[in-house]
Design a protein around this motif. Structure first.
Motif, PDB file in Angstrom:
ATOM      1  N   ASN A 100       0.826  -1.211   0.000  1.00 42.49           N
ATOM      2  CA  ASN A 100       0.000   0.000   0.000  1.00 42.49           C
ATOM      3  C   ASN A 100       0.862   1.265   0.000  1.00 42.49           C
ATOM      4  N   LYS A 101       2.056   1.177  -0.559  1.00 41.42           N
ATOM      5  CA  LYS A 101       2.933   2.341  -0.573  1.00 41.42           C
ATOM      6  C   LYS A 101       3.905   2.241  -1.739  1.00 41.42           C
ATOM      7  N   LEU A 102       4.208   3.384  -2.297  1.00 41.62           N
ATOM      8  CA  LEU A 102       5.208   3.469  -3.362  1.00 41.62           C
ATOM      9  C   LEU A 102       6.238   4.517  -2.955  1.00 41.62           C
ATOM     10  N   ILE A 103       7.511   4.137  -2.997  1.00 39.11           N
ATOM     11  CA  ILE A 103       8.590   5.061  -2.654  1.00 39.11           C
ATOM     12  C   ILE A 103       9.496   5.213  -3.871  1.00 39.11           C
ATOM     13  N   ILE A 104       9.813   6.454  -4.200  1.00 38.75           N
ATOM     14  CA  ILE A 104      10.620   6.764  -5.384  1.00 38.75           C
ATOM     15  C   ILE A 104      11.894   7.460  -4.929  1.00 38.75           C
ATOM     16  N   ASN A 127      -5.067  -0.762  -6.467  1.00 34.80           N
ATOM     17  CA  ASN A 127      -3.748  -1.067  -7.023  1.00 34.80           C
ATOM     18  C   ASN A 127      -3.074   0.223  -7.505  1.00 34.80           C
ATOM     19  N   PHE A 128      -3.151   1.231  -6.653  1.00 31.63           N
ATOM     20  CA  PHE A 128      -2.644   2.541  -7.068  1.00 31.63           C
ATOM     21  C   PHE A 128      -1.131   2.523  -7.271  1.00 31.63           C
ATOM     22  N   MET A 129      -0.399   1.655  -6.552  1.00 28.91           N
ATOM     23  CA  MET A 129       1.059   1.618  -6.696  1.00 28.91           C
ATOM     24  C   MET A 129       1.450   1.273  -8.123  1.00 28.91           C
ATOM     25  N   LEU A 133       3.301   3.929 -10.678  1.00 31.85           N
ATOM     26  CA  LEU A 133       4.590   3.559 -11.247  1.00 31.85           C
ATOM     27  C   LEU A 133       4.540   3.571 -12.769  1.00 31.85           C
ATOM     28  N   LEU A 134       3.469   2.983 -13.323  1.00 30.69           N
ATOM     29  CA  LEU A 134       3.351   2.934 -14.788  1.00 30.69           C
ATOM     30  C   LEU A 134       3.195   4.328 -15.381  1.00 30.69           C
TER      31      LEU A 134
END
Length: 316
Positions: A100-104, A127-129, A133-134
């Motif tokens: 549940n998290k995306l780190i850039i 599925n927001f991650m 990302l896409l």
């Protein structure tokens, strides 16, 4: 620096940096050693090293202590730097994809990432991650494609410069800069293909694939293939341009040597004549007050005849 974004309904919004734990997306750039080292220790991945990659990407599956699967994937983003070194022409973009998290992570700030994340409307919040990302990858490739089209303008300017002024010193500098950028581009695109394959493998399956996700992935591949074709054409043209410059230099050098040879031949005649009249024997015009002038006239006439004959034979 840290920029955090929270998911409110179906939209990403900028949140307080102190709310990192509850943020949906975190963008880390610059010198954030403490934050980076915390993830390196937890997942045994040297993120700091990956951020220094300039010719390869990283991708792998991570399993934490709770047996939850996470993904690590990086891309290379090329940037145009006037007169830059090869090791400064690419920036590595690292993604950590959790449940549940995306780190850039990036070494330096890329403006298009926070611009894209601010107020991003999502189609599937569950599925927001994947979607974020896409979309970042898609935007990344579009920015790279626009930069590549900007290279075309630089190539056209270089072509015009060569046509009008010839191969001057600034021309070599511009050509060298473009060739270095072409090297960075070709390396970047080849490496990014591997990262795209990893994303496609982990985000989709043959029997169960989201149509919109598949459409975005297909568009990313199409853009990548387009850039591959463009970079191939630009690289070939730059090689041909370099050959043309070398041919022009050889031609100019040949013309200079030809001119010097012609001058040497024409000046050889007066040297022979002056040498003949300088010997210690009786010679014509020896006792004449106009002898020196007569010898000079003879030398000029014979030199002109020699020049005329070489010109008639198309040696000049």
């Amino acid at each position: 620096m840290l920029k955090t974004y929270s998911l409110i309904k179906d939209t990403l919004s900028v949140s307080s940096e102190s709310n990192i734990k509850n943020s949906s997306v975190v963008y880390v750039y610059g010198d954030e050693r403490e934050y980076i080292e915390s993830f390196e220790h937890k997942y045994n991945f040297k993120i700091g090293n990956i951020l220094t990659f300039d010719d390869r990407v990283a991708y792998d599956t991570m399993i934490d202590q709770n047996d939850e699967k996470s993904l690590l994937v990086s891309f290379l983003f090329p940037e145009v730097h006037e007169g830059g070194h090869l090791d400064n022409l690419t920036t590595s973009v690292v993604f950590l994809v959790f449940k549940n998290k995306l780190i850039i992570f990036t070494k330096q700030k890329l403006k298009f990432i926070p611009e894209l994340l601010s107020n991003m409307v999502l189609r599937d919040v569950n599925n927001f991650m994947e979607e974020v990302l896409l979309k970042i990858t898609q935007k990344d490739l579009h920015v790279m494609l626009n930069n590549l089209r900007g290279v075309k303008e630089k190539i056209d300017d270089l072509d015009s410069e060569i046509s009008t002024s010839g191969p001057l010193r600034p021309t070599f500098g511009n050509l060298l800069t473009l060739q270095k950028y072409m090297i960075a581009l070709s390396t970047t695109y080849g490496a990014n293909h591997k990262a795209l394959d990893f994303i496609k493998k982990n985000f989709t399956t043959i029997n169960d694939i989201d149509f919109t996700t598949k459409k975005i992935i297909d568009e990313i591949y199409d853009t990548s293939d387009t850039m591959d074709r463009i970079i191939l054409g630009y690289g070939q043209y730059l090689d041909d341009l370099e050959d043309m410059i070398n041919n022009m230099i050889s031609y100019q050098l040949n013309m200079i040597m030809k001119t010097l040879t012609e001058i040497s031949i024409v000046l050889t005649i007066p040297a022979i004549i002056f040498g003949f009249w300088g010997i210690n024997v009786d010679v014509p015009f020896e006792k004449s007050s106009y002898g020196a002038f007569a010898v000079l006239i003879i030398s000029v006439i014979l030199s002109l005849i020699c020049w005329f004959l070489m010109r008639r034979k198309k040696y000049l």
